[in-house]
Design an enzyme around this catalytic site. Sequence first.
Site, PDB file in Angstrom:
ATOM      1  N   GLY B  40      35.623  32.550  47.887  1.00  0.00           N
ATOM      2  CA  GLY B  40      34.643  33.353  47.165  1.00  0.00           C
ATOM      3  C   GLY B  40      35.288  33.983  45.945  1.00  0.00           C
ATOM      4  N   GLY B  42      33.637  36.179  43.823  1.00  0.00           N
ATOM      5  CA  GLY B  42      32.826  37.296  43.323  1.00  0.00           C
ATOM      6  C   GLY B  42      33.616  38.586  43.272  1.00  0.00           C
ATOM      7  N   LEU B  43      32.897  39.697  43.353  1.00  0.00           N
ATOM      8  CA  LEU B  43      33.566  40.990  43.235  1.00  0.00           C
ATOM      9  C   LEU B  43      34.559  41.218  44.355  1.00  0.00           C
ATOM     10  CD1 LEU B  43      31.133  43.800  42.134  1.00  0.00           C
ATOM     11  CD2 LEU B  43      33.295  43.132  41.130  1.00  0.00           C
ATOM     12  N   GLY B  45      35.862  38.790  46.744  1.00  0.00           N
ATOM     13  CA  GLY B  45      36.854  37.721  46.798  1.00  0.00           C
ATOM     14  C   GLY B  45      37.701  37.677  45.534  1.00  0.00           C
ATOM     15  N   HIS B 266      14.053  43.985  50.379  1.00  0.00           N
ATOM     16  CA  HIS B 266      13.868  44.857  49.209  1.00  0.00           C
ATOM     17  C   HIS B 266      12.381  44.954  48.872  1.00  0.00           C
ATOM     18  CE1 HIS B 266      14.505  46.726  45.375  1.00  0.00           C
ATOM     19  NE2 HIS B 266      15.789  46.778  45.595  1.00  0.00           N
ATOM     20  N   SER B 284      14.287  46.249  39.621  1.00  0.00           N
ATOM     21  CA  SER B 284      15.080  47.392  40.062  1.00  0.00           C
ATOM     22  C   SER B 284      14.253  48.432  40.818  1.00  0.00           C
ATOM     23  CB  SER B 284      15.740  48.057  38.863  1.00  0.00           C
ATOM     24  OG  SER B 284      16.335  49.257  39.265  1.00  0.00           O
ATOM     25  N   ARG B 330      14.212  51.947  51.034  1.00  0.00           N
ATOM     26  CA  ARG B 330      13.798  50.549  50.927  1.00  0.00           C
ATOM     27  C   ARG B 330      13.132  50.017  52.192  1.00  0.00           C
ATOM     28  NH1 ARG B 330      19.071  47.992  47.782  1.00  0.00           N
ATOM     29  NH2 ARG B 330      18.675  49.050  45.820  1.00  0.00           N
ATOM     30  N   HIS B 401      17.094  40.453  50.884  1.00  0.00           N
ATOM     31  CA  HIS B 401      17.981  40.888  49.818  1.00  0.00           C
ATOM     32  C   HIS B 401      19.452  40.951  50.222  1.00  0.00           C
ATOM     33  CE1 HIS B 401      19.128  42.886  46.184  1.00  0.00           C
ATOM     34  NE2 HIS B 401      19.413  44.021  46.771  1.00  0.00           N
TER      35      HIS B 401
END
Lengths: 228, 637, 247
Positions: B40, B42-43, B45, B266, B284, B330, B401
């Site tokens: 991964g 992403g942020l 990994g 969400h 959002s 949510r 989500h």
Amino acid sequence: MAVKKGLFKTSVGRKNLMAITGLFIIFFLVIHLIGNLILIIPNSFFPIEFWGGVENVHDMYNAYSHFLVSFWPVTIVAWVLYAAMIIHVVDALLITIQNRKSRGEKYQVTDNSTSTWYSRNMGVLGTILGVFIVLHMAQFWLKYKVLGTEHDLYELVLATFKVWWFVLIYEIGIIAMCFHLIHGIESAHRSLGIYPKKVMSIIKYIALCFSLVMAILYAIIPIILYLK
Amino acid sequence: MALNAKIPEGPLKDKWQNYLAKTRIVNPANRKKLDVIVVGGGLSGGGAAASLAELGYNVKVFFFQDSARRSHSVAAQGGVNAAKNYKNDGDNVYRMFYDTIKGGDFRSREANVYRMAEVSANLIDHMVAQGVPFGREYGGYLSNRSFGGVLVSRTFYARGQTGQQLLLATYQAMMKQIKVGKLTQYNRHEILDIVIVDGKARGIIARNLNTGEIERHSAHALVFGTGGFGKIFYLSTLAMNSNGSANWRAHKKGAYFANPSWTQIHPTALPQSGEHQSKLTLMSESLRNDGRIWVPKNKDENRAPGDIPNDERDYYLERRYPAFGNLVPRDVASRAAKERIDAGHGVGPLKNAVYLDFKTAIEKLGEDTIKERYGNLFTMYEKITAINAYKEPMKISPAAHFSMGGLWVDYELQTTIPGLFAVGEANFADHGANRLGANSLLQASVDGNFILPNTISNYLADDIKTGKISTDTPEFEEAEKAVKDQVTKLLAIKGTMPVDQIHRRLGKIMFKEVAMSRNEKGMIWAIEEIKKLRKEFWENAAVPGNENGPNSELEKAGRLADYLEIAELMTVDALDRKESCGAHFREDYQTEDGEAMRDDENYMYSSAWEWQNGESWKLHKEPLEFTEVKPTVRSYK
Amino acid sequence: MKLTLKIWRQESAKTKGKLVTYKLSDLSSDTSFLEMLDVLNEELASKGEPAVEFDHDCREGICGQCSLVINGKAHGPEEHYTTCQTHLRSFSDGDTITIEPFRANSFPVIRDLKVDRGSMDRIIQAGGYISSFTGMAPEANTIPIHHDIAESAFDSAACIGCGACIATCKNSSAALFVSAKIGHLAKLPQGQIERTERALWMINAHDEEGFGNCSNTGACAMVCPQEVQLLDIARMNFEYNRAKCIS
């Protein structure tokens, strides 16, 4: 990481070179235009108290031409100009070859709505201008300065522009120059790194106005001479 | 195997510092002898890969996208929370910790949550130093906005693209490490199995998605930053290729899966508009600050929204939750929308949406103010739907989500397989039964950048004399063969039912029975349906092409095969938990007025499920002990 | 809606590609462009034919993975959209649509409409970062940044790295992409220390990857989904010239 390439060898550097040579040629175009405008000064303006007084446009134009070929600093500038033109052309060729290579396989369908035709075809416009400049120099510069077969440049100019197709070639060259300039001036400033938003929007506007004014002034000279 | 969360000694606020003081670390000279595989980019990994490479380990990072900059962290909009107290509004680590625990409905591990709040401030410093253009005040200092579920302003943001900016900073840090040779990236690679040697995770079997080659890669430890599996619902806010396969294959090799059924739905996504829709774009949560949510009172309403008079509209959130109104959390908002839609009051061509109306706000504040606050969201809405939301209400609908559940990890973020670590959304630790807005970017980033690099050394310290792990062993041989066999098996089905269609049907089952509102009867039905669908998949899925080269249908089929198993575990987990908490709402366990009823006496634990050779799962309970906070009932009335 | 699709099919970078015609009917104008390709692939799959390979992921316009040239325009007919944001309502019933990959010599075709954009990664590797390691950072508010400068840096940083600028540029120049990163970091105080090397290294990498020269036609900025501006290219040129002069 070693960055070996010289100032003008990278993509940005090559465009800098285009910009610098292009702007120098534009500087020459202005000077050239001022000289040419002598050709259309009406007879009623003469005699003029200048250079000890000139009687008519014929004398004035020939005196100016003689000055250009005999005053040595002008000769130096002229050599720089020839060099700038050659560099501009050679650099353009190198850039175009690289660009073709970078593009690779062509699109089957292209949509050109995202840019102006003249900004995409600077090479074509440049080629037209190149052919024009060769003709132009063969007609005047070669005969007057290099070979020395013609001594009365004014008469030569007048005779030339009595031929209708010569006028037409000139007008085509000038239209090509106009579009080449509109894009070239803005593009040159961007290539050189002028980035403030306000400055660039002014430059864009100036480029348009300047190119149109230059083109109109250049364009009327052959027409006036033809009709004269 | 009994679960040991390895929570350090000492008072809550000292645990992390105590851990750092005593944990084993690896000498810099020895780090270059150690290999780590990160799955991964992403942020979480990517952050782990960059930080571990900076420390001097040899890191390989694998991801399926063509560049790590495309990992789905990129899509997070709103912001990232941090207890900086820049606003002088009384924020501190404890308050942030408490908000997160309460938001998670008291179903998360205290020590982990506290640690996340504790290191949150470092994250903002780190990201600013990396060049993230966070929103600023005119004085030049960092700006904050407030988010749902809290009373302070602690959310840092970069317009509506905070996730993108944090991810790009992380990506750039990775690129720097690739340049200096400490990190190697394997893009367009999918992890199909992990390899266990002598009880430790020592490698992976990956498929090169460009060439179809099956590759073996070994390392001393593995880190999974593989994200969530919400795409199981087919229609979700996740990226099309996000998947649960790496986690699932690890689960089958011994990693326990914790709270798999806790999925955040969400409330403000765009509704499905047709059968072929593939994605529900998120709008959002901040829109609910000024928008009013309503449905028509008449069931078969055909008038345009503007023609329905006020007294024929049902502002159901304001009606049911007068105190919080449109700003309920949510899970509550999603459930209430589902209730109205199921009762036949839904709007839009498929009767599957509710209105989010800005008319009142525009009348009160003027269109310019609304444009300034939400202009980019209105533009995005118009790009997708061709509807001008200044003129008529938006249509919104709940969408899957975020996966609160994931691989079970201890305090060191290590799974039940020694040497396999999980960071970010892939693990289960921090969000309990419901995640607060702007906490997912936080968790992903701090896990990868600040926590894992400090805990993995405790494990790697034993490996400094191990030497390179050979891939030429029976274990790798066997794992590779299993992977190849599965690829062959998928291609041999030669059915006629497109994989996406089966996935859509699975999504429908899951969204109906294992999403916002769950009951025993429905879930028993769902398990049967999932099993039938699984059978149909293996008999009739259409997987064209071959294994030599790119084959997106084959990739999708492999992922769906796993989803069809994950779905069953999710349902089993949801069935087992006979209480309502956070996103997990059981209709059979609710109060008289339809609110969630938690059962702290019997269900104060995290459910960690052990794979039992495909027959069933064994439940391990990790009891949750609250020393600093007292669980209370969440009420928004 | 009924549509005729002419889709570029190519086995690999080593083989020749060609346009293949497909017909689709019963499409809704609310369908997105990529969903239309999903429909096509489902039809192909149920007949046992290999799918049309195309890149896509987030489908909300931010990941930058989708990369189609539709009727000669990168990302389709609408300005500043990504392919995934393009919907069929931008076309008319009965239209013929030509779909090609993002083309450039530095974007070799992997298969069909999928291309390898690793060259863009390698440009970032050359210098598109700030070398601040985890744990080194000072307290965030010790570096105040003017609101407008932060916003301007964001405008450049918003680049999603899709490569539409390169695909559109008649010269396949990556100037807009490179300048977005150089601009983002040059505008911020944190980026000043490595400013000189960054400009030199990234432009060097740009050339070594075989991208072309910028002719300032501005087509790139017209298709950019994040509306990155041409001024960034000017800024990049400035940064390069500055670096050449002082290094």
